[in-house]
Write an enzyme that holds these catalytic residues in place. Sequence first.
Site: not given
Length: 248
Positions: A104, A119, A194
């Site tokens: 994001d 990612h 996480s």
Amino acid sequence: MSSDIELTANWLRRAKSAVVFTGAGISTESGIPDFRSPGGVWSKYRTVYFDEFCRSAQARHEYWTQKIEAHVAFAAADPNIGHQTIAKWEEQGRIRGVITQNIDGLHQIAGSQNVLELHGTAREVTCLDCDWRSPVDPFVTQFRETNEVPLCPECGDGRLKHATVSFGQVLPELTLNRALRWCQEADLVITVGSSLVVYPAAGLPEAGKRNGAKLVIINRDETGLDTIADMLIPGSCGEALTAIDAAI
């Protein structure tokens, strides 16, 4: 809990090479849904794998439809106190940088400079055929208006994809190797938000622990590395980070 916060603050105060590792939990506190959760994008659509995206125009259209919905969820989000605290620590020289599973871009918006995005980022698109990259927003608008998958304006007909790692696509080797080196050289790894169950990313804090780093886990729920952690701080990411910062 106050003694745990104080001890973690002391570790961070004394650390020579601390690293923060973040997952979806820190961004949900900015209103971004965890796409893995019930009702999230991944629970509503079938998975479009990378090889299918590459070979099928229909799959590319389905992929873009999913990404447009996800874009709405994060485009207007702002960094929260957790992102801001991590950026503050970097500016103060308390941490080497941030390794994130998130796409994001909120760490950068908060002011973090040294960010390794395992990612990728959903704030850009990349062409699979010529490697051209650009901010994503104009192409989101184009797809909404035309319902047609945009093509690369640089090479003419290249396959445009969000600059994220799709299912079946390998993580960027240079980024992964750099993140591994950061963790192996760290004396403190703080993981935030996480579940630490998705590999190879979850192996990074584990590598830090194996090489002698203290491992602190901040998360609402249990994680895959709880049994080897030096400190477990359950609850809100932002509240925990704020409390640690206040105790430094």
